[in-house]
Write a protein that holds these residues in place. Structure first.
Motif, PDB file in Angstrom:
ATOM      1  N   LYS A  40      30.872  53.455  37.767  1.00  0.00           N
ATOM      2  CA  LYS A  40      29.712  54.096  38.610  1.00  0.00           C
ATOM      3  C   LYS A  40      30.422  55.405  39.526  1.00  0.00           C
ATOM      4  O   LYS A  40      29.844  56.516  39.556  1.00  0.00           O
ATOM      5  N   GLU A  41      31.407  55.082  40.190  1.00  0.00           N
ATOM      6  CA  GLU A  41      32.400  56.073  40.762  1.00  0.00           C
ATOM      7  C   GLU A  41      32.811  57.081  39.762  1.00  0.00           C
ATOM      8  O   GLU A  41      32.859  58.068  40.123  1.00  0.00           O
ATOM      9  N   ARG A  42      33.011  56.499  38.733  1.00  0.00           N
ATOM     10  CA  ARG A  42      33.651  57.597  37.689  1.00  0.00           C
ATOM     11  C   ARG A  42      32.511  58.688  37.441  1.00  0.00           C
ATOM     12  O   ARG A  42      32.923  59.946  37.135  1.00  0.00           O
ATOM     13  N   SER A  43      31.443  58.224  37.124  1.00  0.00           N
ATOM     14  CA  SER A  43      30.464  59.085  36.827  1.00  0.00           C
ATOM     15  C   SER A  43      29.710  60.018  37.855  1.00  0.00           C
ATOM     16  O   SER A  43      29.530  60.827  37.428  1.00  0.00           O
ATOM     17  N   LEU A  44      29.843  59.207  39.167  1.00  0.00           N
ATOM     18  CA  LEU A  44      29.414  60.124  40.246  1.00  0.00           C
ATOM     19  C   LEU A  44      30.626  61.316  40.398  1.00  0.00           C
ATOM     20  O   LEU A  44      30.106  62.366  40.931  1.00  0.00           O
ATOM     21  N   ASN A  45      31.803  61.002  40.325  1.00  0.00           N
ATOM     22  CA  ASN A  45      32.723  61.975  40.559  1.00  0.00           C
ATOM     23  C   ASN A  45      32.887  62.921  39.417  1.00  0.00           C
ATOM     24  O   ASN A  45      32.869  64.270  39.416  1.00  0.00           O
ATOM     25  N   SER A  46      32.540  62.463  38.123  1.00  0.00           N
ATOM     26  CA  SER A  46      32.320  63.635  37.005  1.00  0.00           C
ATOM     27  C   SER A  46      31.024  64.437  37.275  1.00  0.00           C
ATOM     28  O   SER A  46      30.994  65.740  37.216  1.00  0.00           O
ATOM     29  N   ALA A  47      29.868  64.050  37.966  1.00  0.00           N
ATOM     30  CA  ALA A  47      28.806  64.743  38.200  1.00  0.00           C
ATOM     31  C   ALA A  47      29.216  65.597  39.325  1.00  0.00           C
ATOM     32  O   ALA A  47      28.627  66.715  39.327  1.00  0.00           O
ATOM     33  N   GLY A  48      29.994  65.212  40.370  1.00  0.00           N
ATOM     34  CA  GLY A  48      30.170  65.917  41.386  1.00  0.00           C
ATOM     35  C   GLY A  48      31.116  67.140  41.091  1.00  0.00           C
ATOM     36  O   GLY A  48      30.879  68.360  41.556  1.00  0.00           O
ATOM     37  N   ASP A  49      31.964  67.067  40.192  1.00  0.00           N
ATOM     38  CA  ASP A  49      32.682  67.924  39.488  1.00  0.00           C
ATOM     39  C   ASP A  49      31.798  69.036  38.783  1.00  0.00           C
ATOM     40  O   ASP A  49      32.260  70.367  38.812  1.00  0.00           O
ATOM     41  N   SER A  50      30.830  68.632  37.822  1.00  0.00           N
ATOM     42  CA  SER A  50      29.819  69.461  37.193  1.00  0.00           C
ATOM     43  C   SER A  50      28.942  70.241  38.230  1.00  0.00           C
ATOM     44  O   SER A  50      28.890  71.331  38.185  1.00  0.00           O
ATOM     45  N   ILE A  51      28.588  69.482  39.237  1.00  0.00           N
ATOM     46  CA  ILE A  51      27.956  70.362  40.191  1.00  0.00           C
ATOM     47  C   ILE A  51      28.638  71.098  40.879  1.00  0.00           C
ATOM     48  O   ILE A  51      28.170  72.299  41.270  1.00  0.00           O
ATOM     49  N   ASN A  52      29.960  71.012  41.414  1.00  0.00           N
ATOM     50  CA  ASN A  52      30.790  72.001  41.929  1.00  0.00           C
ATOM     51  C   ASN A  52      30.839  73.198  41.017  1.00  0.00           C
ATOM     52  O   ASN A  52      30.924  74.643  41.404  1.00  0.00           O
ATOM     53  N   ILE A  53      31.186  73.283  39.793  1.00  0.00           N
ATOM     54  CA  ILE A  53      31.172  74.339  38.638  1.00  0.00           C
ATOM     55  C   ILE A  53      29.938  74.969  38.833  1.00  0.00           C
ATOM     56  O   ILE A  53      29.985  76.310  38.841  1.00  0.00           O
ATOM     57  N   MET A  54      28.882  74.337  38.823  1.00  0.00           N
ATOM     58  CA  MET A  54      27.422  75.020  38.687  1.00  0.00           C
ATOM     59  C   MET A  54      27.392  75.778  40.120  1.00  0.00           C
ATOM     60  O   MET A  54      26.611  76.870  40.153  1.00  0.00           O
ATOM     61  N   LEU A  55      27.639  75.426  41.216  1.00  0.00           N
ATOM     62  CA  LEU A  55      27.807  75.779  42.636  1.00  0.00           C
ATOM     63  C   LEU A  55      28.336  77.284  42.564  1.00  0.00           C
ATOM     64  O   LEU A  55      28.059  78.027  43.112  1.00  0.00           O
TER      65      LEU A  55
END
Length: 503
Positions: A40-55
């Motif tokens: 779950k932490e890995r999936s949140l971390n991956s989602a955070g990276d995706s959001i970072n790029i989108m932002l």
């Protein structure tokens, strides 16, 4: 309540199964929890990276001078829609926080309780993190931060633990803020709980199936054991003819086979016991009847005085016969129980044979028997119990004298054979039928059915001979042919010095 074999086996297997599954389940629950949390932490971390790029892409586009307000609103709507999709995908609340703790964007607030939302609103109604510790670390260090717990009191009123990850957001190499993703830890544990439920269900089914298999397995064990138990009861009640029909190649089958062998041995022993009692009764009754009849005849005057001495002589012979029978029975019992102690000495077997012939000289002369002694050496020293071997030789010689016809021949020989001293006693008497040869070693067996003129025998001589030779660890055998005679062979260990000389 009597415990059955099935209940013991079933209890034993189920206890082992429960112990194994408990240990396995505990380890599974622990490691599964860590695995799910890490995933779950890995999936949140991956989602955070995706959001970072989108932002970053969103920031670059809205800072473009040619960007109109309408297009900016469209990009914002598109950006928020993607954030919501990501949040639903990871089942987490997503917020974008500025450097001073203001919450710029909040997505999936549906996962937050009212108490949490109340803490996030300041006096002006704006959303911001209430505690500096909630954003100072990620803003200053610019590194990934993971928090587990109530997030410095923000989630305290929810009464559950939360997992929050913080990813710094940079633009033009300067930290502009951070992206937060929060999820309830129980939500993470739901996956572990669901997996563990299936594990418990499978274990329960396994226990039921195991109990059924143990029942079937125990039937295969208990059924033949019950047959053996019932057969043992019947044998204990005297039914020695009972046999088991268990065709199994395992230990149960071996037990059944041993049981059948035991039953045969007990049946033979019972027949031997009955025969022994019958033979002893017969052997005792005959001389006692004679003694009683002659004594009564003398006392009541039926026997005339001038013949009293003749009949008293017969009574004396019968009492001697009873004495010999008693002594032979006692000796045989001591031999078979292992109480007879042998005293091994070195002596000349040839000389012992000469003395035995002399002891039977009267009987030999009376029947005009020709005795021939053939010795391989003048002296043949053996290592054995001298008294018991003398008894063997006397018994065999006495039998030969008893069954040979008047004017017959007896040949005694000694020779070395395969490192042993071989002694043979041969006669040219009537011989023994082939069907009787295996019976001559039995107690009270007499091959002379009519008993002949010599009734002095007890029928124990050859049984005693067999036991003596067996106690010496040697062999004895017989060869015979009807009308041609009989020869007995037995072996003895040579004396040590003689054995060394022959090597």
């Amino acid at each position: 309540m009597r415990k059955t074999l099935y209940s013991k086996i079933a209890t034993f297997f189920i206890i082992i199964l429960i112990i194994i599954t408990t240990i396995t389940g505990g380890m599974l629950y622990f490691f599964l929890g860590n695995f799910v949390t890490q995933e779950k932490e890995r999936s949140l971390n991956s989602a955070g990276d995706s959001i970072n790029i989108m932002l970053k892409n969103y920031t670059e586009k809205i800072n473009d001078p040619v960007m109109t307000q309408t297009l900016q609103n469209y990009l914002l709507s598109y950006f928020l829609g993607n954030l919501e999709l990501i949040g639903d995908n990871v089942e987490a609340t997503i917020w974008v926080v500025s450097k001073n703790g203001d919450i710029v964007i909040l997505v999936n607030e549906k996962y937050l309780d009212n108490s949490v939302m109340a803490k996030l609103r300041d006096v002006t109604g704006n959303l911001r993190l209430p505690d500096k510790r909630q954003y100072e670390k990620v803003m200053k260090e610019g590194q990934y931060v993971k928090e587990t717990g109530d997030f410095y009191g923000l989630f305290k009123d929810t009464n559950v633990s939360w997992l929050t990850i913080e990813k710094p957001y940079s633009y033009n190499e300067e930290i502009q803020g951070a992206i937060y993703l929060s999820i309830r830890v129980p939500e993470i544990n739901n996956a572990r709980t669901n997996v563990f439920k299936f594990y418990i269900i499978s274990i329960s089914i396994a226990i039921l199936v195991s109990a059924l298999l143990v029942y079937i397995f125990s039937l295969k064990i208990t059924k033949p054991l019950k047959l053996i138990n019932n057969a043992a009861r019947e044998i204990a009640n005297g039914e020695f003819s009972k046999r088991l029909d268990i065709s199994s190649e395992d230990e149960i089958g071996q037990l059944a086979e041993s049981f059948n062998h035991m039953a045969v041995a007990l049946e033979n022993l019972e027949e031997m016991r009955r025969g022994f009692i019958a033979n002893v009764s017969h052997e005792l009754r005959t001389p006692m009847t004679s003694i009683h009849g002659f004594i009564e005849g003398i006392l009541d005057g039926t026997i005339p005085p001038e013949r009293e001495r003749e009949y008293l002589s017969i009574v004396s012979d019968e009492t001697k016969r009873l004495s010999r029978l008693t002594n032979d029975l006692l000796d045989l019992a001591r031999m078979e129980s292992g109480e007879m102690k042998l005293t091994f000495v070195t002596f000349d077997i040839n000389e012992l044979i000469r003395r035995c012939i002399i002891k039977l000289e009267n009987q030999i002369v009376t029947k005009n028997i020709q005795i021939e002694a053939n010795f391989h050496e003048e002296a043949a020293h053996v290592y054995a119990d001298k008294d018991s071997i003398e008894r063997v030789v006397l018994n065999l010689l006495h039998n030969a004298v008893k069954f040979v016809q008047d004017g017959g021949q007896i040949i005694i020989e000694t020779e070395m054979s395969k490192g042993k001293v071989m002694v043979s006693v041969k006669d040219n008497g009537a011989g023994i039928d082939s069907e009787e040869i295996g019976l001559i070693w039995d107690r009270f067996y007499k091959s002379d059915k009519s008993r002949g003129k010599d009734k002095s025998g007890t029928g124990l001589g050859l049984a005693i001979v067999k036991n003596i030779i067996n106690e010496h660890g040697q062999e004895i055998r017989v060869e015979s042919e009807i009308g041609k005679g009989t020869v007995f062979y037995f072996t003895l260990n040579p004396a040590k010095e003689d054995n060394e000389n022959n090597m």
